[in-house]
Each structure stands twice: as structure tokens, then as C-alpha cells.
Design an enzyme around this catalytic site. Structure first.
Site, mmCIF file in Angstrom:
data_model
loop_
_atom_site.group_PDB
_atom_site.id
_atom_site.type_symbol
_atom_site.label_atom_id
_atom_site.label_comp_id
_atom_site.label_asym_id
_atom_site.label_seq_id
_atom_site.Cartn_x
_atom_site.Cartn_y
_atom_site.Cartn_z
ATOM 1 N N SER A 194 3.545 -4.584 -3.472
ATOM 2 C CA SER A 194 2.252 -3.887 -2.800
ATOM 3 C C SER A 194 1.816 -4.809 -1.472
ATOM 4 O O SER A 194 1.124 -4.444 -0.812
ATOM 5 C CB SER A 194 0.973 -3.579 -3.711
ATOM 6 O OG SER A 194 0.581 -4.951 -4.315
ATOM 7 N N HIS A 222 3.382 2.412 -5.047
ATOM 8 C CA HIS A 222 3.402 2.620 -3.539
ATOM 9 C C HIS A 222 4.878 3.182 -3.264
ATOM 10 O O HIS A 222 5.223 3.228 -2.304
ATOM 11 C CB HIS A 222 3.383 1.214 -3.016
ATOM 12 C CG HIS A 222 2.092 0.512 -2.824
ATOM 13 N ND1 HIS A 222 1.111 0.635 -1.778
ATOM 14 C CD2 HIS A 222 1.512 -0.197 -3.606
ATOM 15 C CE1 HIS A 222 0.054 0.421 -1.972
ATOM 16 N NE2 HIS A 222 0.025 -0.349 -3.034
ATOM 17 N N LYS A 253 -3.083 7.238 -3.824
ATOM 18 C CA LYS A 253 -2.534 6.834 -2.549
ATOM 19 C C LYS A 253 -1.769 7.845 -1.784
ATOM 20 O O LYS A 253 -2.386 8.607 -1.140
ATOM 21 C CB LYS A 253 -1.307 5.619 -2.740
ATOM 22 C CG LYS A 253 -2.327 4.313 -3.414
ATOM 23 C CD LYS A 253 -1.175 3.101 -3.759
ATOM 24 C CE LYS A 253 -1.889 2.176 -4.145
ATOM 25 N NZ LYS A 253 -2.615 2.163 -5.501
#
Length: 405
Positions: A194, A222, A253
Site C-alpha cells: 500500500s 489494493h 477502495k
């Protein structure tokens, strides 16, 4: 001495004030920036419109019409909240439907959702690494993995970041030790790291783990919505279906909403329902959240052009920063760090960029080593090429001013 004791008696939390003053003296003190509009490529923060490079909203789904409509309709049908934890009265049909869809999407037998990716890791790791087990963890794994490991009674070993010889050496030592052949061994890694934006060497990790008869656990926060077909993640990206035992994903996200999930076997799901503490003791997602996440899966499957545009923007921005001479590390994804050196310099870079109309947050110790402090940037599918060029112009101006380039 008496005065010190008296001061503590008056304010036993006085040490917090001292820590805050220390942060200010080191140039690391930050106040929360307040977003006063929708989170898009341009938004209003602290009263001014800026181009944001600090959102995890990779695909712009948080404002997608299909997600908005799904959330509003769910509130009308089911209300604002779920009312309870899942094991009492908080499991709604929307939750079950979301987990079925996620399992199909990830091509695994079962999925269980959690309130966040962080709670997924802290809930799952203690269950799959019981007392007597050994956890082998990458040195740069996310804080939620580290905290999940701290909640276990397992032995912990760390291998240097993405060092496959180091991983094999640790696994070899574990298995060669007395009683090592019978121990449960868990190898855990981020799919995309990240802070640096590099991708885990997952095929090699899986090979090493299989040789050592170890469980493979990947946190794909991610990578979700970014890597793999339609954003299925790093396991799909490398074609490793069936060889990774546990995948943690996020709904907060690229999915654009809120939450986390664990994807794996039916047995894993069942034991987590009975023993994972965040699942047992936290109220389930509001109906609007579950419904919006379902709509997001529909968008991922039907609008692949969003991920294509994300990667076009990533290549444009990353090439621009490199051409200017910034240190962007080993990034391979839309996460691109701009290494500034000290924490104070990273914060100064961030503040000056904001003055130039670009919101990119500074990151310092303890999140990253102090001498590798950085402004972490994330481009999204929503950014236009003109917006990214404007950001690069700001980076060039401020970078030269601060002697970073």
C-alpha cells in the site's frame, strides 16, 4: 519531583500533550483535511477546490449512478441500519446475496464479509494461525496484518520484503526444527503493497509455500478492482486460482463503498462465523452499503473500460513523475510514492502542493521509515489527462522549489 507528581495528579494525560508538541517540533503534526463535496477527481477540501491524488476511489464508483440508486432503494426497502450483529438478527438477505456474488466473482467456494479490511485481518489471522503455528510475514505487510498477527499466540517470523530466498530460508528453518514438520505454517503477504505500489511475487511465494506445505494468505486490498480480469485481484492476475487458500479483499477502495471480506473454503467461512471476534461483536453493514457493493460488482463485470482508463492514467502520471526526476521507488500500480526523504520534507511537499491546487497527503514514520517519507499519490479512472498534466506541473514547480528534483 513534588511539582511533577502534582502536575500528573492534575492531568494524568499530560504525556499526550508532550507527544503532540514533539510532533509539531519535528514538522510531523497534521490536522485532518475536511472534504466538503463529493469525492471525485476534483473536490472541495478545506474550502477550496483541488485535484485530489489521495483517494482510494480507484474507479470512481463511490459516485456511480448505479451505486447511488442501489443504496437509496435499499434504504427505502430495508431501512437505515441492520439492527444487530450477524449472529443475532443482523444477517439480512442483502448480506447473503453479496457474499454469494463475491464468491462467484472471486471464483472460490465461499465468502464472509466484515466491517472493514482491517477487521477482516484481525478476525481471520488468529483463527487460521492457532497457538503452536508459525506465521511467516513479509516485512512490509499492512498494519492490519501486523495487528492480526499480534492477536495470535503463534510464533512470528518476518522475511525481507519480496525476498524469495529469504522466504525459502525461513520456511526451511521452520520445517527443519524439532517438531517443525507437524506445525501449521501460514505465509502471509499483501497482493499490492500500500505504500510502495509494488506487486507481490505471488507465483514464487505460492511455489515456496507449496514446497513447505504452508497455507497461503493474501491481502488484496489494493489489488481488488485493479488487477486481474474485471478487477478480480492478484490471484486472478497471476492465474493462481485454487493455489491460494485465503484471500482478503476490501469493499472500501476500488469498490467505492465500505467493508472487507475473506474468500476461501466453506469450512473457513463456517468457523469464522462461530469464532471471528469482529464478526461476532460488531453490527453488520447497513442495507445501503451491501446493496451498493452488489451494484459495484455489476459495474466491474459490465464496464471494463473503467479499469482500462485507470491504467492509462497510471502510465501517464508515473511516466511524468519519472521524467521530472522524482524518486518513485518500485511502484507498478496506481499507487505511486514520491519519496521526499525526511518526514518534515514530505509534509512540506504536501502542504505546498495543496497551495498549488493538488491534494496529495504526506506519509511519514511510523507508517514508513523516516528517511523514506513520501507523498503517496493514487490516480483514478476519473482523472482527465489535463488534470494529471496540471498535477505534474505543480509537482515540477514545488519539486524544484524544495530541491527534490
Amino acid at each position: 519531583m513534588t511539582d511533577t507528581i502534582s502536575a500528573r495528579a492534575r492531568n494524568p494525560l499530560a504525556f499526550l500533550d508532550a507527544e503532540i508538541e514533539d510532533l509539531k517540533a519535528k514538522g510531523l503534526y497534521r490536522r485532518l483535511r475536511v472534504v466538503q463535496s463529493e469525492q471525485r477527481s476534483r473536490c472541495v477540501i478545506d474550502g477550496r477546490e483541488v485535484i485530489t491524488l489521495s483517494s482510494n476511489n480507484y474507479l470512481g464508483l463511490n459516485t456511480h449512478p448505479r451505486l447511488r440508486d442501489a443504496a437509496i432503494e435499499a434504504v427505502r426497502r430495508f431501512g437505515a441500519g441492520s439492527g444487530a450483529v450477524r449472529t443475532i438478527a443482523g444477517t439480512m438477505s442483502l448480506h447473503e446475496e453479496l457474499e454469494r456474488r463475491l464468491a462467484e466473482f472471486k471464483q472460490v467456494p465461499a465468502v464472509l464479509t466484515f466491517q472493514s479490511g482491517f477487521t477482516a485481518n484481525t478476525g481471520v489471522i488468529p483463527i487460521v494461525a492457532p497457538e503452536g503455528a508459525v506465521i511467516v510475514s513479509d516485512a512490509l505487510n499492512h498494519a492490519s496484518i501486523i495487528d492480526g498477527i499480534r492477536l495470535t499466540k503463534a510464533e512470528r517470523k518476518v522475511f525481507p520484503h519480496s525476498d524469495m530466498d529469504g522466504l525459502r530460508s525461513v520456511l526451511g528453518e521452520v520445517r527443519a526444527a524439532p517438531g517443525g514438520a507437524e506445525r501449521t505454517v501460514l505465509v502471509i503477504t499483501d497482493g499490492v503493497f500500500s505504500m510502495d505500489g509494488d506487486i507481490a511475487r505471488l507465483p514464487e511465494i505460492v511455489d515456496a509455500a507449496e514446497e513447505a506445505d504452508a497455507i497461503v494468505y493474501v491481502d488484496d486490498a489494493h489489488a481488488s478492482g485493479v488487477l486481474g480480469r474485471n478487477g478480480r485481484g492478484s490471484v486472478d492476475h497471476f492465474g493462481l486460482h485454487g493455489r491460494v487458500h485465503i484471500q482478503v479483499g476490501t469493499l472500501s477502495k476500488a469498490i467505492g463503498v465500505l467493508g472487507g471480506y475473506v474468500a476461501g473454503s466453506e469450512a473457513l467461512r463456517e468457523i469464522l462465523i462461530h469464532r471471528a471476534r469482529p464478526f461476532l461483536f460488531s453490527t453488520s453493514h447497513p442495507p445501503a452499503v451491501a446493496a451498493a457493493c452488489l451494484a459495484a460488482i455489476d459495474v466491474l463485470e459490465s464496464e471494463p473500460e473503467l479499469i482500462k482508463r485507470l491504467w492509462q492514467n497510471t502510465r501517464l502520471f508515473k511516466a511524468g513523475l519519472a521524467r521530472l526526476g522524482f524518486d518513485i521507488g518500485a511502484s507498478e500500480t496506481p499507487i505511486t510514492p514520491v519519496i521526499a526523504g525526511s518526514g518534515a520534507m514530505a509534509m512540506k511537499l504536501s502542504d505546498r502542493l495543496f497551495e498549488e491546487g493538488v491534494f496529495a497527503q504526506g506519509i511519514g514514520f511510523p507508517t514508513v521509515p523516516d528517511d523514506r517519507s513520501r507523498v503517496r499519490t493514487i490516480v483514478t479512472a476519473e482523472h482527465s489527462s489535463d488534470e494529471l498534466k496540471t498535477c505534474l506541473t505543480a509537482f515540477e514547480k514545488v519539486g524544484r522549489e524544495l530541491a527534490l528534483i
